[in-house]
Design an enzyme around this catalytic site. Sequence first.
Site, PDB file in Angstrom:
ATOM      1  N   GLN A 112      -0.107   2.079  -4.040  1.00 22.97           N
ATOM      2  CA  GLN A 112      -1.310   1.801  -4.821  1.00 22.97           C
ATOM      3  C   GLN A 112      -2.015   3.106  -5.171  1.00 22.97           C
ATOM      4  O   GLN A 112      -3.028   3.097  -5.851  1.00 22.97           O
ATOM      5  CB  GLN A 112      -2.260   0.910  -4.005  1.00 22.97           C
ATOM      6  CG  GLN A 112      -1.635  -0.414  -3.618  1.00 22.97           C
ATOM      7  CD  GLN A 112      -2.433  -1.120  -2.512  1.00 22.97           C
ATOM      8  OE1 GLN A 112      -3.367  -1.863  -2.784  1.00 22.97           O
ATOM      9  NE2 GLN A 112      -2.064  -0.878  -1.271  1.00 22.97           N
ATOM     10  N   ASN A 113      -1.476   4.231  -4.688  1.00 26.92           N
ATOM     11  CA  ASN A 113      -2.105   5.530  -4.915  1.00 26.92           C
ATOM     12  C   ASN A 113      -1.665   6.120  -6.247  1.00 26.92           C
ATOM     13  O   ASN A 113      -0.525   5.928  -6.661  1.00 26.92           O
ATOM     14  CB  ASN A 113      -1.749   6.492  -3.778  1.00 26.92           C
ATOM     15  CG  ASN A 113      -2.184   5.944  -2.417  1.00 26.92           C
ATOM     16  OD1 ASN A 113      -3.110   5.152  -2.348  1.00 26.92           O
ATOM     17  ND2 ASN A 113      -1.495   6.347  -1.371  1.00 26.92           N
ATOM     18  N   HIS A 130      -0.530   1.266  -9.519  1.00 29.78           N
ATOM     19  CA  HIS A 130      -1.768   1.590 -10.241  1.00 29.78           C
ATOM     20  C   HIS A 130      -1.597   2.826 -11.121  1.00 29.78           C
ATOM     21  O   HIS A 130      -2.577   3.423 -11.553  1.00 29.78           O
ATOM     22  CB  HIS A 130      -2.927   1.790  -9.254  1.00 29.78           C
ATOM     23  CG  HIS A 130      -3.323   0.508  -8.561  1.00 29.78           C
ATOM     24  ND1 HIS A 130      -4.006   0.473  -7.371  1.00 29.78           N
ATOM     25  CD2 HIS A 130      -3.103  -0.792  -8.896  1.00 29.78           C
ATOM     26  CE1 HIS A 130      -4.205  -0.794  -7.010  1.00 29.78           C
ATOM     27  NE2 HIS A 130      -3.656  -1.568  -7.906  1.00 29.78           N
ATOM     28  N   CYS A 141       3.928   1.016 -26.525  1.00 30.82           N
ATOM     29  CA  CYS A 141       5.351   0.914 -26.133  1.00 30.82           C
ATOM     30  C   CYS A 141       5.575   1.225 -24.647  1.00 30.82           C
ATOM     31  O   CYS A 141       6.701   1.169 -24.164  1.00 30.82           O
ATOM     32  CB  CYS A 141       6.219   1.816 -27.006  1.00 30.82           C
ATOM     33  SG  CYS A 141       6.079   3.568 -26.624  1.00 30.82           S
ATOM     34  N   CYS A 159       1.089   8.508 -29.360  1.00 31.35           N
ATOM     35  CA  CYS A 159       2.436   8.478 -28.800  1.00 31.35           C
ATOM     36  C   CYS A 159       3.411   9.195 -29.739  1.00 31.35           C
ATOM     37  O   CYS A 159       3.502   8.836 -30.911  1.00 31.35           O
ATOM     38  CB  CYS A 159       2.856   7.022 -28.613  1.00 31.35           C
ATOM     39  SG  CYS A 159       4.543   6.809 -28.020  1.00 31.35           S
ATOM     40  N   THR A 200      -3.024   0.916   4.210  1.00 36.01           N
ATOM     41  CA  THR A 200      -3.647  -0.052   3.309  1.00 36.01           C
ATOM     42  C   THR A 200      -3.882  -1.358   4.040  1.00 36.01           C
ATOM     43  O   THR A 200      -3.073  -1.761   4.875  1.00 36.01           O
ATOM     44  CB  THR A 200      -2.785  -0.310   2.051  1.00 36.01           C
ATOM     45  OG1 THR A 200      -3.411  -1.337   1.272  1.00 36.01           O
ATOM     46  CG2 THR A 200      -1.370  -0.730   2.391  1.00 36.01           C
ATOM     47  N   ASN A 225      -1.645   1.862  10.597  1.00 36.59           N
ATOM     48  CA  ASN A 225      -3.019   1.965  10.121  1.00 36.59           C
ATOM     49  C   ASN A 225      -3.928   2.280  11.310  1.00 36.59           C
ATOM     50  O   ASN A 225      -3.742   1.710  12.376  1.00 36.59           O
ATOM     51  CB  ASN A 225      -3.429   0.619   9.489  1.00 36.59           C
ATOM     52  CG  ASN A 225      -4.617   0.740   8.554  1.00 36.59           C
ATOM     53  OD1 ASN A 225      -5.582   1.439   8.856  1.00 36.59           O
ATOM     54  ND2 ASN A 225      -4.553   0.068   7.428  1.00 36.59           N
ATOM     55  N   ALA A 243      -1.058   7.571   9.455  1.00 37.35           N
ATOM     56  CA  ALA A 243       0.342   7.563   9.005  1.00 37.35           C
ATOM     57  C   ALA A 243       1.006   8.916   9.241  1.00 37.35           C
ATOM     58  O   ALA A 243       2.185   8.980   9.593  1.00 37.35           O
ATOM     59  CB  ALA A 243       0.404   7.185   7.523  1.00 37.35           C
TER      60      ALA A 243
END
Length: 258
Positions: A112-113, A130, A141, A159, A200, A225, A243
Amino acid sequence: MEPWSCDELDAAAECLARARYAIALTGAGLSVESGIPPFRGPGGLWTKHGEPPLDGYQRFLADPRRAWEERLNPAGPMRELWEALTAARPNPGHAALVELEDLGILKCTITQNVDNLHRAAGSARLLEIHGNATLIRCIECVARYARESIDFAELPPRCPSCLGILKSDTVSFGEPIPPDVLERCFEESERADCMIVAGTSATVYPAAQFPMAIQERGGDLVEVNPYESELTALCRHALRGPAGEVLPQLVERVRARL
Ligand SMILES: [Zn+2]
């Protein structure tokens, strides 16, 4: 005394060594260990500066030129974030996941980082749900480009392939997860029989769905965690600690079993 026991580490290592298809899900905790401030909680960017508008994507679409002007000259929390992202380097937690991939155990890392640290560490099979702050994405595209390769003389940049409007690859508030990435995350989760959940609490959709789906099918979750999370109750093994400290020890024990 370590906050996790050797027995727990051994059991988690055994679980990974036996897994047919292990994947990982990572989040902000891993980035914080590399010096990137979190968004929420103590010291969080939004805790200090206030929550950002929840319609960032709609604002971008309404005025992409202005959004780009702000992005190229960041102020306040965005400036603080950019400086932290630029200075950040991968930590031993990132390196341990690469090692696990090299051992043939870890088949994919879903993160998610947006900080590019998994890539910088060498993760080859990576899904950045993300997006990635060092990349630019075409909203038409979905082609992605290195930031350095794009000409910002005229805003918004276009683009090179289809002339669509370019946006940061980072997924904004209100923006759908790019379907190509999301689809692959679901595919990987369907194949997995074991998942490391590191840094997370996996409470935000869609990331929350992946560990839950694996657990529901009888797969094993290994949580790494410092804090207990809403997911802890579903985890076969919960290793309490950063971690950067836990993952290298875990990988060492996996290696010993191969
Ligand atoms: Zn395009």
